[in-house]
Motif scaffolding. Structure first.
Motif, PDB file in Angstrom:
ATOM      1  N   ARG A  29     -38.900  10.200  32.162  1.00 60.53           N
ATOM      2  CA  ARG A  29     -39.840  11.118  31.520  1.00 60.53           C
ATOM      3  C   ARG A  29     -39.258  11.687  30.228  1.00 60.53           C
ATOM      4  O   ARG A  29     -39.975  11.850  29.242  1.00 60.53           O
ATOM      5  N   LYS A  30     -37.990  11.969  30.234  1.00 64.37           N
ATOM      6  CA  LYS A  30     -37.356  12.473  29.011  1.00 64.37           C
ATOM      7  C   LYS A  30     -37.404  11.419  27.908  1.00 64.37           C
ATOM      8  O   LYS A  30     -37.677  11.732  26.744  1.00 64.37           O
ATOM      9  N   GLU A  31     -37.147  10.181  28.270  1.00 64.90           N
ATOM     10  CA  GLU A  31     -37.223   9.092  27.289  1.00 64.90           C
ATOM     11  C   GLU A  31     -38.652   8.923  26.780  1.00 64.90           C
ATOM     12  O   GLU A  31     -38.892   8.750  25.581  1.00 64.90           O
ATOM     13  N   VAL A  32     -39.586   8.978  27.708  1.00 70.99           N
ATOM     14  CA  VAL A  32     -40.998   8.772  27.370  1.00 70.99           C
ATOM     15  C   VAL A  32     -41.518   9.873  26.456  1.00 70.99           C
ATOM     16  O   VAL A  32     -42.321   9.613  25.548  1.00 70.99           O
ATOM     17  N   ASP A  33     -41.067  11.090  26.658  1.00 74.66           N
ATOM     18  CA  ASP A  33     -41.496  12.193  25.786  1.00 74.66           C
ATOM     19  C   ASP A  33     -41.123  11.895  24.336  1.00 74.66           C
ATOM     20  O   ASP A  33     -41.899  12.176  23.413  1.00 74.66           O
ATOM     21  N   SER A  34     -39.952  11.329  24.131  1.00 75.59           N
ATOM     22  CA  SER A  34     -39.531  10.971  22.771  1.00 75.59           C
ATOM     23  C   SER A  34     -40.369   9.813  22.224  1.00 75.59           C
ATOM     24  O   SER A  34     -40.752   9.806  21.050  1.00 75.59           O
ATOM     25  N   ILE A  35     -40.660   8.848  23.082  1.00 76.81           N
ATOM     26  CA  ILE A  35     -41.493   7.710  22.661  1.00 76.81           C
ATOM     27  C   ILE A  35     -42.887   8.181  22.285  1.00 76.81           C
ATOM     28  O   ILE A  35     -43.458   7.760  21.271  1.00 76.81           O
ATOM     29  N   ARG A  36     -43.462   9.086  23.100  1.00 73.38           N
ATOM     30  CA  ARG A  36     -44.805   9.602  22.826  1.00 73.38           C
ATOM     31  C   ARG A  36     -44.824  10.410  21.535  1.00 73.38           C
ATOM     32  O   ARG A  36     -45.774  10.317  20.740  1.00 73.38           O
ATOM     33  N   ALA A  37     -43.791  11.193  21.303  1.00 77.90           N
ATOM     34  CA  ALA A  37     -43.727  11.998  20.084  1.00 77.90           C
ATOM     35  C   ALA A  37     -43.650  11.128  18.842  1.00 77.90           C
ATOM     36  O   ALA A  37     -44.130  11.516  17.763  1.00 77.90           O
ATOM     37  N   ILE A  40     -47.491   9.440  18.638  1.00 76.31           N
ATOM     38  CA  ILE A  40     -48.547  10.325  18.163  1.00 76.31           C
ATOM     39  C   ILE A  40     -47.973  11.723  17.945  1.00 76.31           C
ATOM     40  O   ILE A  40     -47.327  12.286  18.823  1.00 76.31           O
ATOM     41  N   ASN A  41     -48.186  12.243  16.752  1.00 76.75           N
ATOM     42  CA  ASN A  41     -47.821  13.622  16.429  1.00 76.75           C
ATOM     43  C   ASN A  41     -48.992  14.233  15.685  1.00 76.75           C
ATOM     44  O   ASN A  41     -49.978  13.548  15.393  1.00 76.75           O
ATOM     45  N   PRO A  42     -48.959  15.525  15.387  1.00 75.57           N
ATOM     46  CA  PRO A  42     -50.128  16.148  14.755  1.00 75.57           C
ATOM     47  C   PRO A  42     -50.578  15.475  13.467  1.00 75.57           C
ATOM     48  O   PRO A  42     -51.780  15.284  13.246  1.00 75.57           O
ATOM     49  N   ALA A 272     -49.517   6.006  30.633  1.00 77.20           N
ATOM     50  CA  ALA A 272     -50.209   7.084  29.923  1.00 77.20           C
ATOM     51  C   ALA A 272     -49.240   7.999  29.182  1.00 77.20           C
ATOM     52  O   ALA A 272     -49.494   8.398  28.037  1.00 77.20           O
ATOM     53  N   ALA A 273     -48.131   8.338  29.823  1.00 79.94           N
ATOM     54  CA  ALA A 273     -47.206   9.296  29.213  1.00 79.94           C
ATOM     55  C   ALA A 273     -46.503   8.742  27.986  1.00 79.94           C
ATOM     56  O   ALA A 273     -45.915   9.493  27.210  1.00 79.94           O
ATOM     57  N   LEU A 274     -46.570   7.420  27.780  1.00 81.98           N
ATOM     58  CA  LEU A 274     -46.026   6.837  26.557  1.00 81.98           C
ATOM     59  C   LEU A 274     -46.892   7.170  25.351  1.00 81.98           C
ATOM     60  O   LEU A 274     -46.419   7.110  24.208  1.00 81.98           O
ATOM     61  N   LYS A 275     -48.169   7.523  25.618  1.00 84.50           N
ATOM     62  CA  LYS A 275     -49.109   7.733  24.529  1.00 84.50           C
ATOM     63  C   LYS A 275     -49.846   9.078  24.602  1.00 84.50           C
ATOM     64  O   LYS A 275     -49.935   9.791  23.607  1.00 84.50           O
ATOM     65  N   PHE A 276     -50.391   9.400  25.772  1.00 86.29           N
ATOM     66  CA  PHE A 276     -51.282  10.554  25.846  1.00 86.29           C
ATOM     67  C   PHE A 276     -51.061  11.354  27.130  1.00 86.29           C
ATOM     68  O   PHE A 276     -51.241  10.833  28.229  1.00 86.29           O
ATOM     69  N   LEU A 277     -50.700  12.617  26.988  1.00 86.22           N
ATOM     70  CA  LEU A 277     -50.877  13.596  28.051  1.00 86.22           C
ATOM     71  C   LEU A 277     -51.973  14.551  27.560  1.00 86.22           C
ATOM     72  O   LEU A 277     -52.636  14.298  26.569  1.00 86.22           O
ATOM     73  N   PRO A 315     -50.463  22.619  17.558  1.00 81.14           N
ATOM     74  CA  PRO A 315     -50.132  21.946  16.285  1.00 81.14           C
ATOM     75  C   PRO A 315     -51.105  20.835  15.919  1.00 81.14           C
ATOM     76  O   PRO A 315     -51.334  20.575  14.739  1.00 81.14           O
ATOM     77  N   PHE A 316     -51.696  20.180  16.923  1.00 77.52           N
ATOM     78  CA  PHE A 316     -52.677  19.130  16.646  1.00 77.52           C
ATOM     79  C   PHE A 316     -53.927  19.720  15.999  1.00 77.52           C
ATOM     80  O   PHE A 316     -54.486  19.138  15.064  1.00 77.52           O
ATOM     81  N   TYR A 317     -54.356  20.856  16.495  1.00 80.35           N
ATOM     82  CA  TYR A 317     -55.521  21.518  15.905  1.00 80.35           C
ATOM     83  C   TYR A 317     -55.189  22.074  14.523  1.00 80.35           C
ATOM     84  O   TYR A 317     -56.016  22.015  13.605  1.00 80.35           O
ATOM     85  N   ALA A 318     -53.987  22.596  14.357  1.00 82.91           N
ATOM     86  CA  ALA A 318     -53.588  23.110  13.041  1.00 82.91           C
ATOM     87  C   ALA A 318     -53.564  21.983  12.009  1.00 82.91           C
ATOM     88  O   ALA A 318     -54.040  22.146  10.875  1.00 82.91           O
ATOM     89  N   ALA A 319     -53.028  20.818  12.399  1.00 86.93           N
ATOM     90  CA  ALA A 319     -52.963  19.680  11.473  1.00 86.93           C
ATOM     91  C   ALA A 319     -54.347  19.159  11.127  1.00 86.93           C
ATOM     92  O   ALA A 319     -54.547  18.564  10.064  1.00 86.93           O
ATOM     93  N   ALA A 320     -55.322  19.396  12.012  1.00 87.88           N
ATOM     94  CA  ALA A 320     -56.707  18.981  11.755  1.00 87.88           C
ATOM     95  C   ALA A 320     -57.461  20.018  10.925  1.00 87.88           C
ATOM     96  O   ALA A 320     -58.647  19.834  10.642  1.00 87.88           O
ATOM     97  N   GLY A 321     -56.763  21.107  10.535  1.00 87.29           N
ATOM     98  CA  GLY A 321     -57.417  22.169   9.769  1.00 87.29           C
ATOM     99  C   GLY A 321     -58.393  22.962  10.597  1.00 87.29           C
ATOM    100  O   GLY A 321     -59.373  23.513  10.073  1.00 87.29           O
ATOM    101  N   ALA A 322     -58.149  23.045  11.910  1.00 88.99           N
ATOM    102  CA  ALA A 322     -59.110  23.686  12.808  1.00 88.99           C
ATOM    103  C   ALA A 322     -58.415  24.581  13.823  1.00 88.99           C
ATOM    104  O   ALA A 322     -58.840  24.666  14.981  1.00 88.99           O
ATOM    105  N   ALA A 323     -57.370  25.249  13.402  1.00 91.58           N
ATOM    106  CA  ALA A 323     -56.602  26.083  14.333  1.00 91.58           C
ATOM    107  C   ALA A 323     -57.479  27.094  15.054  1.00 91.58           C
ATOM    108  O   ALA A 323     -57.290  27.371  16.244  1.00 91.58           O
TER     109      ALA A 323
END
Length: 352
Positions: A29-37, A40-42, A272-277, A315-323
């Motif tokens: 899971r620790k490895e996967v968190d880095s892969i997911r980040a 996909i990031n904001p 799923a955790a490789l891409k989307f939680l 942060p995803f909403y902030a990056a979309a200009g919709a905080a």
């Protein structure tokens, strides 16, 4: 003569092996968190939202991956008036969303007709159905949510998912095999064997319902919302992420840390955790309005993992200009829709 011993003598070996399984999962899971980040990031989500949406749909599998093909097919519909409230006439509706698959629900047709009238999918949770959500069988933890939404001028559809309780239909028990108590999981296992999932089937069905009511002139683009409790919150999150035509969403008692809540097999998808939680899936709803709540006395989902996942979504909403379009809160209550109207008003105000 064969050597014999008490079964407990081997427990230490089994226990060490089982602990090892858990240990490698935690490390992975620790490895996967880095892969997911990295995946996909904001900033990436804001720039490539449609690409990620397609990837999420691939994760759910068939038949959602073929939604456009099914949506192009004519759909038979059967309607029967069920009852009436002060604000709406209520119908049982069956829609043939795929050949021989008759999806059903309750449709609340508001007695007041207005231009740009809101249309809301109101989704029940586990061991429930449209009837329990509508409180036709007595009070429930849905807190009269459908009536509250309709009273604010909306038409509403309450889908019936494969989530009903056995006690609601005991005569059906011998019709499900081999897992009498787990017909949903059994259907999901068989769908996964052929490249799909029960989630994919039911998201496709909900999307076809929305399309039908748009074509009928009941739902107007720009005024379509979805809300749900528990399993209904899961479907609200996933369906809104997959269907851009939904304009705003309200999730109650489900959004959380999926490492903490990993015991529902139909909520877990290969890789799923490789891409989307949950936070990354919320990123596919942005910049659309999203209200998320959790009861502080919820027996299923605790507040801390809920808040931590909401903070990951910020942060995803902030990056979309919709905080300002992401709202979340913990309310005083259990596993239920909140009885105050903060979530309902947020949803309805964003559908006007």
């Amino acid at each position: 003569m064969a050597y014999t011993e008490e079964k407990s003598a081997s427990l230490k070996y089994r226990d060490e092996y089982y602990k090892g399984i858990n240990s490698i999962i935690e490390e992975r899971r620790k490895e996967v968190d880095s892969i997911r980040a990295e995946y996909i990031n904001p900033e990436k989500a804001a720039a490539n939202r449609e690409l990620y949406r397609k990837e999420l749909i691939k994760l759910f599998g068939w038949p959602l991956t073929e939604y456009d093909n099914f949506a192009a097919q004519p759909m038979k519909v059967k309607t029967e008036k069920r009852f009436e409230t002060d604000d709406a006439e209520v119908y049982s509706v069956q829609l043939e969303v795929m050949p021989e698959l008759w999806f059903y629900g309750l449709y609340y047709e508001n007695k007041k007709k207005t231009d740009g009238q809101p249309f809301v999918i109101v989704q029940h949770g586990g061991a429930g159905g449209p009837e329990t959500l509508a409180e036709m069988w007595g009070p429930s933890n849905y807190s009269l949510i459908a009536d509250r939404i309709v009273k604010r001028g909306a038409n509403a559809f309450l889908p019936g998912l494969l989530l009903w309780a056995k006690e609601d239909a005991p005569e059906w028990i011998d019709k499900f095999r081999p897992f009498e108590k787990d017909e949903r999981d059994y259907a999901d296992f068989r769908l996964r064997q052929v490249g799909g999932s029960i989630t994919a089937v039911e998201i496709l069905a909900i999307r076809r319902v929305i399309k039908y009511y748009i074509e009928k002139g009941v739902a107007s683009v720009g005024h379509i919302g979805m809300t749900g409790l528990s399993y209904g919150g899961f479907y609200t999150l996933m369906t809104t992420a997959c269907e851009p035509i939904i304009d705003a969403a309200y999730i109650s008692c489900q959004f959380s840390d999926r490492y903490t809540y990993d015991q529902w097999p139909d909520w877990i998808f290969d890789g799923a955790a490789l891409k989307f939680l949950d936070a990354e899936i919320a990123a596919l709803i942005a910049p659309r309005p999203l209200f998320i709540e959790e009861g502080d006395e919820d027996d299923f989902f605790k507040t801390e993992p809920f808040i931590s996942e909401c903070r990951r979504a910020e942060p995803f909403y902030a990056a979309a200009g919709a905080a300002e379009k992401l709202k979340y809160r913990s309310f005083r209550g259990g596993h239920q829709f909140a009885t105050d109207d903060d979530g309902v008003e947020f949803l309805m105000n964003n559908l006007k």
